[in-house]
Design a protein around this motif. Structure first.
Motif, PDB file in Angstrom:
ATOM      1  N   GLY A   1      84.407  16.503  33.668  1.00 32.84           N
ATOM      2  CA  GLY A   1      84.174  18.183  33.624  1.00 32.84           C
ATOM      3  C   GLY A   1      83.507  19.236  32.761  1.00 32.84           C
ATOM      4  O   GLY A   1      83.481  19.645  32.036  1.00 32.84           O
ATOM      5  N   LEU A   2      85.381  19.627  31.924  1.00 25.76           N
ATOM      6  CA  LEU A   2      85.465  19.542  30.909  1.00 25.76           C
ATOM      7  C   LEU A   2      84.320  19.653  29.476  1.00 25.76           C
ATOM      8  O   LEU A   2      84.264  20.382  29.334  1.00 25.76           O
ATOM      9  CB  LEU A   2      86.597  19.637  30.620  1.00 25.76           C
ATOM     10  CG  LEU A   2      87.351  20.670  29.294  1.00 25.76           C
ATOM     11  CD1 LEU A   2      87.837  22.134  30.013  1.00 25.76           C
ATOM     12  CD2 LEU A   2      88.993  19.669  29.021  1.00 25.76           C
ATOM     13  N   LEU A   3      84.465  18.039  29.153  1.00 28.06           N
ATOM     14  CA  LEU A   3      83.827  17.792  28.792  1.00 28.06           C
ATOM     15  C   LEU A   3      82.073  18.286  28.548  1.00 28.06           C
ATOM     16  O   LEU A   3      81.105  18.735  28.265  1.00 28.06           O
ATOM     17  CB  LEU A   3      83.491  16.376  28.478  1.00 28.06           C
ATOM     18  CG  LEU A   3      81.741  16.251  28.019  1.00 28.06           C
ATOM     19  CD1 LEU A   3      81.878  15.709  26.558  1.00 28.06           C
ATOM     20  CD2 LEU A   3      81.954  14.651  28.879  1.00 28.06           C
ATOM     21  N   LEU A   4      81.133  18.452  29.838  1.00 29.13           N
ATOM     22  CA  LEU A   4      80.239  19.675  30.535  1.00 29.13           C
ATOM     23  C   LEU A   4      80.041  20.561  29.737  1.00 29.13           C
ATOM     24  O   LEU A   4      79.411  20.757  29.163  1.00 29.13           O
ATOM     25  CB  LEU A   4      79.990  18.923  31.533  1.00 29.13           C
ATOM     26  CG  LEU A   4      79.794  17.267  32.451  1.00 29.13           C
ATOM     27  CD1 LEU A   4      79.696  16.805  33.232  1.00 29.13           C
ATOM     28  CD2 LEU A   4      78.877  16.647  31.482  1.00 29.13           C
ATOM     29  N   PHE A   5      81.416  21.078  30.735  1.00 29.24           N
ATOM     30  CA  PHE A   5      81.599  22.697  30.644  1.00 29.24           C
ATOM     31  C   PHE A   5      81.645  23.318  29.702  1.00 29.24           C
ATOM     32  O   PHE A   5      80.846  23.341  28.584  1.00 29.24           O
ATOM     33  CB  PHE A   5      82.857  22.909  31.012  1.00 29.24           C
ATOM     34  CG  PHE A   5      83.155  24.059  30.834  1.00 29.24           C
ATOM     35  CD1 PHE A   5      82.414  25.793  32.158  1.00 29.24           C
ATOM     36  CD2 PHE A   5      84.466  24.989  30.879  1.00 29.24           C
ATOM     37  CE1 PHE A   5      82.407  26.794  31.289  1.00 29.24           C
ATOM     38  CE2 PHE A   5      84.234  26.478  29.901  1.00 29.24           C
ATOM     39  CZ  PHE A   5      83.157  27.142  30.263  1.00 29.24           C
TER      40      PHE A   5
ATOM     41  N   ALA B   1      77.865  22.903  27.382  1.00 28.49           N
ATOM     42  CA  ALA B   1      76.757  23.447  28.113  1.00 28.49           C
ATOM     43  C   ALA B   1      77.288  25.399  27.466  1.00 28.49           C
ATOM     44  O   ALA B   1      76.083  25.599  27.147  1.00 28.49           O
ATOM     45  CB  ALA B   1      76.754  24.042  29.553  1.00 28.49           C
ATOM     46  N   GLY B   2      78.420  25.431  27.308  1.00 26.88           N
ATOM     47  CA  GLY B   2      78.359  26.255  26.924  1.00 26.88           C
ATOM     48  C   GLY B   2      78.900  26.506  25.422  1.00 26.88           C
ATOM     49  O   GLY B   2      78.168  28.233  25.020  1.00 26.88           O
TER      50      GLY B   2
END
Lengths: 288, 338
Positions: A101-105, A108-109
């Protein structure tokens, strides 16, 4: 001779960048037993921070490196405090999903701010160094020197200082470390900070001869995982040796086998080794 | 557990809703989106078998879906094989590759398995991207023929394809419910709850895990084959781990280790991203923190939460009725979705 030397130089460059990333990953694994899938995203954020500091604020390359290391170290510590620390009693599956989840965030950020396109960090040292008839781009020599310098400093810190040895102690035996009064929170904050800073430094070193884009961390993190599986999860010398092995395998593979498939070499090596030795190359460090 | 008396009527109502959905959809685009959600749900149902029931986080699932899609794409476009023949081969090929990948990767446990499958998924992606004489490389495969008709039924418009996908979704769910409620399904759950204990009970760990892995890759291959015939364009990016992450999000939102969780999650999140069109590229800004918050505060998902509440209520009412009797039985029921 010269071509062979070029491949050695390439291998050393790649190997030292991989080793720095793998070191951070293996340190965190040693302490918390989390495979931090977000580590590649930290590497990517490091490259963007350096790009921003040099490109938009006109900072000196080395200042930018320090700045990127600081920001990413903070980010890593935050991820520990806000996410991983709170999940310490949860099943391992949850840690892994939270890391994803952190990686995706983060990806994308960064993409929302800088877009999906490629960026370049202007090479701070575009010179070519000549020794007899051997030529080497200065940036590659800087990468190798800086990476090995940093590994040496890290080695001194971990073995010669009291703070450093608390990390080693915690990795060796969590309960034992707590019994002798080592503060687990402090150690994990420190470990995440170091791992984030290493990733940012590796990214800043590699950025001038590479491209910067949101998913640049994917390949690097996967290779770092391959390295620490081969070298033994949590093992520091294993990460360095493993990094160099993969670096050399890639540079020679790209030259003598195929450029097209050079990225597969690391994974093929992993599959091959795990088919014969599921416990990894250095089973003492591995917990397979 | 749901009480048996109204489980069947509820399912019938849901199925009826799914059947009349196209009549109430404002335009064909909505039917298209819903069909895509169903296809993703079939893949997610497969992933849930290895992740939710057997407890192994396989990060190569999107890769196996891509293998299914590419089998159909290559066979129909380059070799003129009829769609349904390619369809069957796609499922079998994914399962065969899944068998060998499982044999290798399941020798590793926990974290190591996940990391290894992450690498396997990336290898599948790289091979699809680089082997352009076979896979058309980065260009992808375009103009994949739609599924050919069976008897008088044609699959040349969105409506008929919706019903085709729905049919396969229902079959997938029915098959999955047979699997997880069988003795084999119990063996999967036993492995999830504790490998050592499962082994002590006489379960052959390796064989059972490989079987779960093969079944889940078969689902992925089928979903991929449907995807190829439905979207009719495929590219190497569909093998990327970010699609596996999408499916993990579906499973977590709906309820990990529940039969309908992946379907519920796939429908909810697909419509959420559709309604937030501007978020399309940045949906992970929402999904990423959502995943983290879910595992922190709501790890059982919607269906898991609902079941827990049902079980708690059942336990409470039973306690009211027979104060003397023990409630251990119902507490055991609560434990099934741990």
């Amino acid at each position: 001779m010269n071509i062979f030397f070029q491949q050695v130089l390439n291998g050393l460059t790649l190997g030292s960048v991989y080793a720095l990333v793998a070191l951070g990953l293996t340190l965190v694994y040693g302490i918390l037993h989390i495979p931090n899938f977000a580590h590649g995203a930290l590497y990517m954020v490091g490259a963007y921070m350096a790009f921003y500091l040099v490109g938009s604020l006109g900072a000196n390359y080395w200042v930018a490196m320090a700045g990127a290391a600081l920001v990413v170290a903070l980010l890593a510590v935050l991820s520990d405090r806000l996410i991983f620390h709170r999940l310490r009693n949860a099943p391992p599956l949850h840690d892994m999903i939270a890391a994803i989840g952190l990686l995706l965030f983060l990806e994308a950020g960064i993409q929302a701010i800088w877009g999906a396109e490629f960026h370049r960090l202007a090479p701070p040292y575009p010179q070519i160094v000549r020794i007899f008839d051997l030529v080497a781009p200065a940036q590659r020599l800087i990468i190798i020197a800086a990476a090995f310098g940093l590994m040496f400093v890290l080695h001194l810190f971990l073995t010669r200082t009291l703070t450093g040895s608390t990390i080693i102690a915690m990795a060796q035996n969590r309960e034992g470390a707590s019994l002798v009064g080592i503060d687990a929170t402090r150690v994990s904050v420190l470990t995440f900070a170091i791992s984030g800073a290493l990733a940012a430094v590796a990214a800043t070193l590699f950025a001038p001869i590479n491209l910067i884009y949101p998913s640049m961390g994917h390949l690097v993190i996967m290779k770092a995982f391959v390295i620490i599986i081969l070298g033994g999860m949590g093992s520091i010398p294993g990460a360095i040796v493993g990094g160099l092995v993969i670096g050399f395998a890639e540079s020679f593979g790209a030259f003598y086998v195929s450029t097209n498939y050079k990225d597969i070499i690391a994974f093929a090596l992993l599959v091959l080794i795990l088919s014969f030795r599921p416990q990894g190359l250095f089973p003492s460090g591995a917990r397979a | 557990m749901m009480s048996k008396t109204w489980q069947k009527p509820l399912l019938a109502v849901l199925l009826a809703l799914a059947i009349i959905f196209p009549m109430f959809a404002a335009n064909d685009y909505y039917i298209y989106v819903m069909s895509l959600a169903y296809i993703m749900a079939i893949a997610a149902v497969g992933l849930n078998l290895i992740l939710g029931y057997t407890g192994q986080l396989n990060l190569a699932h999107a890769g196996f879906m891509a293998i299914g899609a590419y089998t159909v794409g290559i066979l129909t476009v380059d070799y003129g094989v009829p769609y349904w023949v390619a369809f069957v081969i796609a499922g079998l090929l994914s399962a065969v590759i899944g068998f060998f990948a499982g044999l290798l990767s399941l020798r590793l446990k926990g974290h190591f398995f996940s990391i290894f499958t992450l690498c396997v998924g990336f290898m599948i992606y790289l091979i699809i991207e680089k082997w352009d004489t076979l896979t058309h490389g980065t260009v992808g495969i375009i103009d994949i023929p739609a599924p050919t008709g069976i008897g008088p039924i044609r699959f040349d418009n969105t409506w008929s394809q919706y019903y085709l996908v729905l049919f396969f979704l229902v079959v997938s769910l029915w098959l999955m419910s047979r699997i997880v409620h069988s003795l084999l399904g119990r063996a999967f759950i036993a492995i999830r709850n504790g490998e050592d204990l499962a082994e002590t009970l006489g379960i052959n760990l390796m064989r059972t895990k490989v079987l779960a892995f093969v079944l889940s890759t078969f689902y992925a291959g089928m979903a991929g084959a449907l995807y190829a015939g439905f979207v009719r364009f495929i590219g190497p990016a569909m093998a990327l781990e970010s699609h596996t992450f999408d499916m993990i999000a579906f499973i977590l939102v709906g309820g990990i280790g529940t039969l309908f969780g992946p379907l519920l999650g796939a429908i909810l999140l697909t419509w959420l991203t559709q309604s937030l069109q501007f978020l399309q590229d940045f949906r992970m800004i929402v999904f990423g923190p959502l995943l983290i918050l879910l595992v922190m505060y709501f790890p059982q998902g919607l269906i898991g939460y609902w079941r827990e509440r049902q079980a708690r209520r059942a336990a409470a009412s039973m306690q009211d009725r027979r104060l003397q009797r023990s409630v251990i039985g119902s507490q055991q029921e609560v434990g099934t979705n741990a």
